[in-house]
Design a protein around this motif. Structure first.
Motif, PDB file in Angstrom:
ATOM      1  N   ALA A  73      -3.030  -0.515   6.606  1.00 50.93           N
ATOM      2  CA  ALA A  73      -1.746  -1.214   6.729  1.00 50.93           C
ATOM      3  C   ALA A  73      -0.989  -1.079   5.411  1.00 50.93           C
ATOM      4  O   ALA A  73      -1.566  -0.801   4.368  1.00 50.93           O
ATOM      5  N   ARG A  74       0.326  -1.280   5.466  1.00 49.20           N
ATOM      6  CA  ARG A  74       1.160  -1.176   4.269  1.00 49.20           C
ATOM      7  C   ARG A  74       1.153  -2.471   3.445  1.00 49.20           C
ATOM      8  O   ARG A  74       1.944  -2.616   2.530  1.00 49.20           O
ATOM      9  N   ALA A  75       0.279  -3.400   3.751  1.00 47.45           N
ATOM     10  CA  ALA A  75       0.184  -4.672   3.024  1.00 47.45           C
ATOM     11  C   ALA A  75      -0.506  -4.448   1.674  1.00 47.45           C
ATOM     12  O   ALA A  75      -1.104  -3.399   1.445  1.00 47.45           O
ATOM     13  N   PRO A  76      -0.438  -5.426   0.765  1.00 48.16           N
ATOM     14  CA  PRO A  76      -1.154  -5.291  -0.501  1.00 48.16           C
ATOM     15  C   PRO A  76      -2.651  -5.111  -0.297  1.00 48.16           C
ATOM     16  O   PRO A  76      -3.232  -5.640   0.648  1.00 48.16           O
ATOM     17  N   HIS A  77      -3.274  -4.344  -1.145  1.00 47.31           N
ATOM     18  CA  HIS A  77      -4.702  -4.029  -1.140  1.00 47.31           C
ATOM     19  C   HIS A  77      -5.107  -3.114   0.008  1.00 47.31           C
ATOM     20  O   HIS A  77      -6.286  -2.954   0.264  1.00 47.31           O
ATOM     21  N   CYS A  78      -4.179  -2.539   0.721  1.00 42.90           N
ATOM     22  CA  CYS A  78      -4.435  -1.544   1.775  1.00 42.90           C
ATOM     23  C   CYS A  78      -5.531  -1.985   2.759  1.00 42.90           C
ATOM     24  O   CYS A  78      -6.608  -1.399   2.807  1.00 42.90           O
ATOM     25  N   ILE A  94       2.060   1.765   8.771  1.00 39.06           N
ATOM     26  CA  ILE A  94       0.687   2.247   8.586  1.00 39.06           C
ATOM     27  C   ILE A  94       0.663   3.519   7.746  1.00 39.06           C
ATOM     28  O   ILE A  94       1.670   4.208   7.585  1.00 39.06           O
ATOM     29  N   ILE A  95      -0.540   3.810   7.257  1.00 37.92           N
ATOM     30  CA  ILE A  95      -0.836   5.089   6.598  1.00 37.92           C
ATOM     31  C   ILE A  95      -2.145   5.578   7.207  1.00 37.92           C
ATOM     32  O   ILE A  95      -3.164   4.891   7.148  1.00 37.92           O
ATOM     33  N   VAL A 114      -5.329   6.916  -0.036  1.00 39.03           N
ATOM     34  CA  VAL A 114      -6.254   8.039  -0.245  1.00 39.03           C
ATOM     35  C   VAL A 114      -7.322   7.646  -1.259  1.00 39.03           C
ATOM     36  O   VAL A 114      -8.507   7.948  -1.075  1.00 39.03           O
ATOM     37  N   ASN A 115      -6.925   6.958  -2.311  1.00 37.65           N
ATOM     38  CA  ASN A 115      -7.884   6.523  -3.322  1.00 37.65           C
ATOM     39  C   ASN A 115      -8.908   5.554  -2.730  1.00 37.65           C
ATOM     40  O   ASN A 115     -10.104   5.650  -3.011  1.00 37.65           O
ATOM     41  N   LYS A 116      -8.460   4.636  -1.879  1.00 45.47           N
ATOM     42  CA  LYS A 116      -9.383   3.689  -1.255  1.00 45.47           C
ATOM     43  C   LYS A 116     -10.322   4.417  -0.293  1.00 45.47           C
ATOM     44  O   LYS A 116     -11.510   4.103  -0.223  1.00 45.47           O
ATOM     45  N   ALA A 117      -9.809   5.390   0.440  1.00 47.42           N
ATOM     46  CA  ALA A 117     -10.660   6.166   1.350  1.00 47.42           C
ATOM     47  C   ALA A 117     -11.727   6.934   0.575  1.00 47.42           C
ATOM     48  O   ALA A 117     -12.879   7.006   1.007  1.00 47.42           O
ATOM     49  N   ARG A 118     -11.356   7.482  -0.571  1.00 46.68           N
ATOM     50  CA  ARG A 118     -12.351   8.188  -1.396  1.00 46.68           C
ATOM     51  C   ARG A 118     -13.416   7.230  -1.906  1.00 46.68           C
ATOM     52  O   ARG A 118     -14.592   7.584  -1.967  1.00 46.68           O
ATOM     53  N   HIS A 119     -13.012   6.005  -2.258  1.00 44.95           N
ATOM     54  CA  HIS A 119     -13.998   5.007  -2.687  1.00 44.95           C
ATOM     55  C   HIS A 119     -14.882   4.560  -1.532  1.00 44.95           C
ATOM     56  O   HIS A 119     -15.995   4.080  -1.761  1.00 44.95           O
ATOM     57  N   MET A 120     -14.409   4.714  -0.308  1.00 49.13           N
ATOM     58  CA  MET A 120     -15.213   4.369   0.868  1.00 49.13           C
ATOM     59  C   MET A 120     -16.155   5.506   1.258  1.00 49.13           C
ATOM     60  O   MET A 120     -16.919   5.373   2.205  1.00 49.13           O
ATOM     61  N   CYS A 155       0.836  -1.192   0.000  1.00 55.04           N
ATOM     62  CA  CYS A 155       0.000   0.000   0.000  1.00 55.04           C
ATOM     63  C   CYS A 155       0.876   1.250   0.000  1.00 55.04           C
ATOM     64  O   CYS A 155       1.847   1.352   0.741  1.00 55.04           O
ATOM     65  N   THR A 156       0.538   2.211  -0.831  1.00 58.64           N
ATOM     66  CA  THR A 156       1.228   3.500  -0.883  1.00 58.64           C
ATOM     67  C   THR A 156       0.254   4.589  -0.432  1.00 58.64           C
ATOM     68  O   THR A 156      -0.962   4.363  -0.400  1.00 58.64           O
TER      69      THR A 156
END
Length: 122
Positions: free
Chosen positions: A112-117, A95-96, A75-81, A69-70
């Motif tokens: 988390a910094r893991a894949p798929h955030c 973490i982010i 931020v993109n996932k949070a916007r989709h949420m 996760c970057t």
């Protein structure tokens, strides 16, 4: 001289036989060679004409693609949420933390910094 011609003819026969034998096994890779037929037919086909797009061309051979996760992915996932005005307020190697607003209330999401955030705290 006759011995040289015999050797050359034998070598060409072996070569033609080897090409004919490999043509049947390599048709999935785009290699097709045909002999014979009526009127002495001969045909050759190599490759697929470059019509297919290969996934490894997208990133190039020397480019490294980060799988975790970057901040921009978080931020993109949070916007989709549904979080508006999402921004990163803290990021380290584990973490982010993203802050924004949802339904008029302030929200903090920790990824988390893991894949798929994956979401740690909502």
């Amino acid at each position: 001289m006759f011995r040289f011609l015999k050797t050359a003819a034998l070598a060409s026969m072996i070569g033609v036989g080897a090409i004919g034998a490999t043509a049947g096994t390599a048709q999935a890779d785009g290699l097709s060679i045909g002999f014979g037929g009526s009127g002495g037919h001969f045909s050759m086909y190599f490759g697929d004409g470059g019509r297919h797009w290969h996934s490894d061309r997208r990133w190039g051979k020397g480019r490294h693609f980060r799988r975790g996760c970057t901040p921009w992915r978080a931020v993109n996932k949070a916007r989709h949420m549904g979080v508006r005005h999402a921004r990163v307020v803290r990021a380290n190697h584990r973490i982010i933390k993203v802050r924004g607003r949802k339904f008029g209330h302030r929200v903090n999401i920790v990824f988390a910094r893991a894949p798929h955030c994956p979401v740690l705290n909502w």
